[in-house]
Design a protein around this motif. Structure first.
Motif, PDB file in Angstrom:
ATOM      1  N   UNK A   3      64.163  -0.338  52.798  1.00 29.37           N
ATOM      2  CA  UNK A   3      65.191  -1.360  52.636  1.00 29.37           C
ATOM      3  C   UNK A   3      64.774  -2.676  53.265  1.00 29.37           C
ATOM      4  N   UNK A   6      62.558  -4.445  50.739  1.00 31.93           N
ATOM      5  CA  UNK A   6      63.142  -5.045  49.548  1.00 31.93           C
ATOM      6  C   UNK A   6      64.102  -6.171  49.902  1.00 31.93           C
ATOM      7  N   UNK A   7      64.627  -6.144  51.082  1.00 31.83           N
ATOM      8  CA  UNK A   7      65.612  -7.167  51.406  1.00 31.83           C
ATOM      9  C   UNK A   7      64.952  -8.509  51.641  1.00 31.83           C
ATOM     10  N   UNK A   8      65.574  -9.530  51.119  1.00 28.75           N
ATOM     11  CA  UNK A   8      65.052 -10.872  51.309  1.00 28.75           C
ATOM     12  C   UNK A   8      65.082 -11.254  52.781  1.00 28.75           C
ATOM     13  N   UNK A 228      63.689  -1.759  43.414  1.00 30.27           N
ATOM     14  CA  UNK A 228      64.664  -1.149  44.322  1.00 30.27           C
ATOM     15  C   UNK A 228      65.573  -0.178  43.583  1.00 30.27           C
TER      16      UNK A 228
END
Lengths: 344, 457
Positions: A3, A6-8, A228
């Motif tokens: 996570x 993938x998280x900005x 994702x």
């Protein structure tokens, strides 16, 4: 994958984990050397000297393998962020090298301003071409690219053997290698006489572009969304998931091919068998260690370049087999996979 | 009956996850021959209590006494589709599977509990109703005498519900102790002997079912009156035509759905409603479906299809519009729009930078509704939009959908709960084996149920 990847918001990769995994690998290497009866302290000292201990070590040893590792690491990460796994970078690298050599031999009369881009373009095209078959197999028949790209590595290896004993063999026909490519097709060194070449800058520039695309551009967001959650990307995003996967795999193949081209154009100046000491696989560790983030991959590529450079010194000065550094690579892969495993 | 000793006794159970208390001094006893209803809103602690009863988790405080094996029948099917009934039973019971011996034991069990199951049938060929019976048979195959049934009627048509409830009564009469978790008050009033109601982890009602009413149970569950949800809707069929359903979907005249309609689709799982809904939403082609105008979809599976759990709420807002969005992303503006959405739709428990999975189910659904309706689509398709939501959140979702219709959208809703479809919709469509027909909105519940099963009205 994870996570935080993938998280900005994870714009800066988790450096603690990255460095921790690397240091753990190094620690296990030393433990392994001690148990095996080597002088671990001398080995570590030699490793350091060979990697960072002098201007020569950094600029002529460490940063030279760092360039292809960086490109291939970016190639892997680009596809992995979109949920596709390109395990065939070793093969695409080899095909890129063949393409670059073939063009490099033919551009003798050209200006370097034309010859070098032509050689690099040949690498891009050849790398992308080498992944077309896995892309079509996935798109049309749902064949997983993990297997198809991996298997084509062996075919590519055979293709290099055939090229250097056949159409690209040197003029005297006695050695399994090509003639040197034209001088105009060779990447200039950045700080002569040190061997680090323009290819390293090219790789850094690509890392920067990729970073901007992933953080700010529509395309990068689409890739990340598809990676994702293909279901949510299809239903909520109404995105063409398979087309995105095909695109990133082609781009990934192209980058890996570029890696082969800069190796020929910047270092070897000719095509050989076993041109790559396993860059295509080491780069997977590089990408994982960099947490699939371009900035992290730059750091990881330099660390693995250092390892490669230091391994030679370790063998020379402390009598430790260079392959021992593979322990570090294996530990890094395992630690990063554990740290980024999917959670329930 | 009450003279019999309890088969399962939970005494003074307290439990917490982290700092949040989930159960607070809950006691409950179930006797052989008894059907015990366990009621409560989502998050009241029913599931945790049942997991403690089966031993899946250990309570922090209190004691559990099991006089007989306990088995739980989950809402989601656990049988393996590619296996036969006998193989699944053998797997559940730990019998040697395959071969005539396993088949015989399966046949024996099925005969004993009186189920219309063929031991040699493959599970993927069974109806939803029969697959659920198989779940119960699997639980009994472990020689359990205490059965915990988690919302067993959620997937069934009214007639099938009646059959299930009579099976439950029969099992109890044969000496089983049954805990029935449900939120359908009419059913539990009909079938249960005793009732326990949980609210926020505490018992708010406990005692014999006799003397209880739907109102008294509901009061104990939510501790107050239902919030009002009246929205004035235009007369059905008055707006612009948006969706036309023609042959082969309909047997006779085409059905036209208009803006301002709230169209409820009633159907039992597997009758083609999923394809129909996706076709109306423009996600796939289906012969007979024509749609005019823009569409928006509230997908059935929030966590898998509606949201990316690891992405922030801002990224999840972008997800729905990135396909036709600008090349360069303006995160600042997106974040502001997300903040506005969170305020306007009363989404709690997160900021624009929170991961979507940090929100509760109800708040996730409000976010998805806000995102979809914020694009002001001409046609809104909502697939089971209140699944897993509690009463207050359900009422809010209903009000939002009706408001969207009042503002000119054509709203098409499917819900697995027939009562929900009937209370929400201004027009009622029933789908059976891929064919749609319209029933008058005031059709009695039982007749709608028959239509869902394909029986003549």
């Amino acid at each position: 994958m994870n996570t935080t990847v993938v998280s900005r918001r994870a714009a800066v990769p988790d450096l603690v984990l990255t460095l921790g995994a690397f240091l753990l690998g190094l620690a296990l290497l030393l433990a392994f050397l001690s148990v095996a009866g080597f002088d671990a302290a001398a080995g570590l000292a030699a490793l350091w000297r060979g990697a960072f201990g002098s201007r020569y070590a950094l600029l002529s040893a460490t940063l030279v393998p760092a360039a292809p590792l960086l490109l291939l690491g970016l190639a892997f990460a680009l596809a992995a962020r979109a949920g596709a796994l390109n395990i065939g970078m070793e093969g695409q690298f080899a095909m890129g090298a063949i393409g670059a050599t073939w063009v490099g031999l033919a551009v003798g009369g050209w200006s370097p301003l034309l010859a070098i881009p032509a050689v690099l373009a040949a690498g891009l095209v050849a790398g992308a071409a080498w992944i077309v078959v896995p892309v079509v197999l996935r798109w049309r028949f749902g064949v997983t690219e993990v297997i198809s790209t991996l298997l084509l590595n062996f075919v590519a290896e055979a293709a290099v053997s055939w090229a250097v004993t056949g159409p690209l063999q040197e003029a005297s026909r006695s050695y399994p290698q090509s003639d040197p490519i034209a001088m105009s097709a060779r990447l200039p060194r950045l700080l002569p006489p040190d061997r680090v070449h323009l290819g390293f800058v090219v790789a850094l520039a690509i890392a920067a572009v990729l970073w901007v695309i992933l953080a700010r551009h529509r395309l990068g967001f689409v890739w990340r969304a598809v990676g994702a959650s293909p279901r949510a990307a299809t239903v909520t995003g109404r995105l063409p998931v398979e087309r995105v996967a095909a695109t990133v795999l082609l781009l990934s193949g192209a980058l890996a091919g570029l890696g082969g081209a800069i190796e020929v154009s910047g270092v070897s100046a000719a095509l050989y068998q076993n041109l790559s000491p396993g860059y295509g696989f080491t780069a997977i560790a590089v990408a994982l260690l960099g947490r699939l983030h371009p900035a992290g991959i730059v750091v990881a590529a330099i660390l693995f370049g250092a390892l490669q450079a230091g391994a030679g010194a370790m063998q020379r000065d402390a009598g430790i087999p260079a392959v021992a550094v593979h322990v570090v690579q294996a530990v890094v892969i395992l630690v990063m996979l554990l740290a980024t495993r999917r959670r329930g | 009956m009450s003279a019999r000793p309890p088969l399962l006794t939970l005494s003074h159970i307290s439990h917490h996850f982290g700092a949040a208390p989930v159960l607070d001094d809950v006691s409950l006893a179930v006797r052989a021959g008894e059907v015990h209803a366990l009621l409560g809103e989502n998050g009241a602690g029913k599931t945790t209590l049942m997991r403690i009863a089966t031993g899946a988790i250990a309570a922090r405080d209190g004691s559990v006494a099991r006089e007989a094996p306990v088995a739980m029948v989950h809402q989601h099917f656990t049988s393996i589709p590619a296996f036969t009934v006998a193989e699944n039973l053998a797997l559940a019971a730990g019998w040697p599977h395959g071969g005539p011996r396993g088949r015989d034991r399966a046949a024996e069990l099925i005969a004993r509990i009186g189920l219309p199951l063929d031991p040699t049938a493959r599970v993927d060929g069974l109806s939803v109703q029969l697959r659920q019976r198989l779940e119960i048979a699997q639980a009994l195959a472990t020689s359990a005498r205490v059965l915990l049934l988690d919302e067993p009627t959620a997937v069934l048509a009214p007639r099938e519900v009646a059959e299930l409830l009579s099976l439950v009564r029969r099992l109890a009469a044969e000496g089983a102790a049954i805990v029935l978790i449900s939120h359908k008050l009419a059913e539990v009033l009909e079938v249960a002997d005793t009732v326990t109601v949980l609210r926020a982890g505490r018992v708010t009602l406990h005692g014999p079912m006799a003397g209880q009413t739907a109102a008294s149970l509901s009061e104990a569950m939510i501790g107050g009156a239902m919030p009002p949800r009246e929205v004035t809707l235009p007369a059905p069929g008055g707006g612009e035509p948006r969706v036309r359903l023609g042959p082969p979907l309909v047997a006779d005249a085409p059905l036209v759905l208009h803006s301002g309609d709230v169209v409820g689709i009633a159907a039992i799982e597997g009758n083609g409603q999923r394809d129909l809904l996706r076709a109306i939403a423009g996600h796939r082609a289906l012969a007979g479906v024509e749609v005019e105008g823009t569409t928006g979809l509230v997908p059935e599976d929030r966590g898998l299809e509606g949201l990316i759990g690891g992405f922030t709420l801002t990224e999840n807002l972008l997800l729905a519009e990135v396909r036709d969005g600008p090349a360069w992303l303006g995160w600042g503006a997106l974040e502001e729009r997300t903040a506005t959405l969170l305020t306007r739709w009363d989404v709690r428990g997160g900021t624009p930078r929170s991961a979507a999975r940090a929100l509760s189910g109800g708040n996730q659904q409000k976010f998805i509704l806000g995102r979809t309706l914020g694009q002001a689509p001409d046609v809104v398709v909502a697939e089971d939009p209140t699944r897993g939501l509690d009463v207050a959140a359900t009422a809010e979702v209903h009000a939002r959908l009706r408001t969207a219709a009042a503002e000119g959208a054509c709203v098409v809703v499917h819900a697995s709960d027939l009562d929900e479809v009937r209370s929400l919709a201004t027009r009622l469509l029933v789908m059976h084996e891929g064919v749609v027909r319209e029933l008058p909105r005031d059709t009695p519940r039982a007749s709608v149920g028959d239509a869902m099963l394909g029986l003549p009205a």
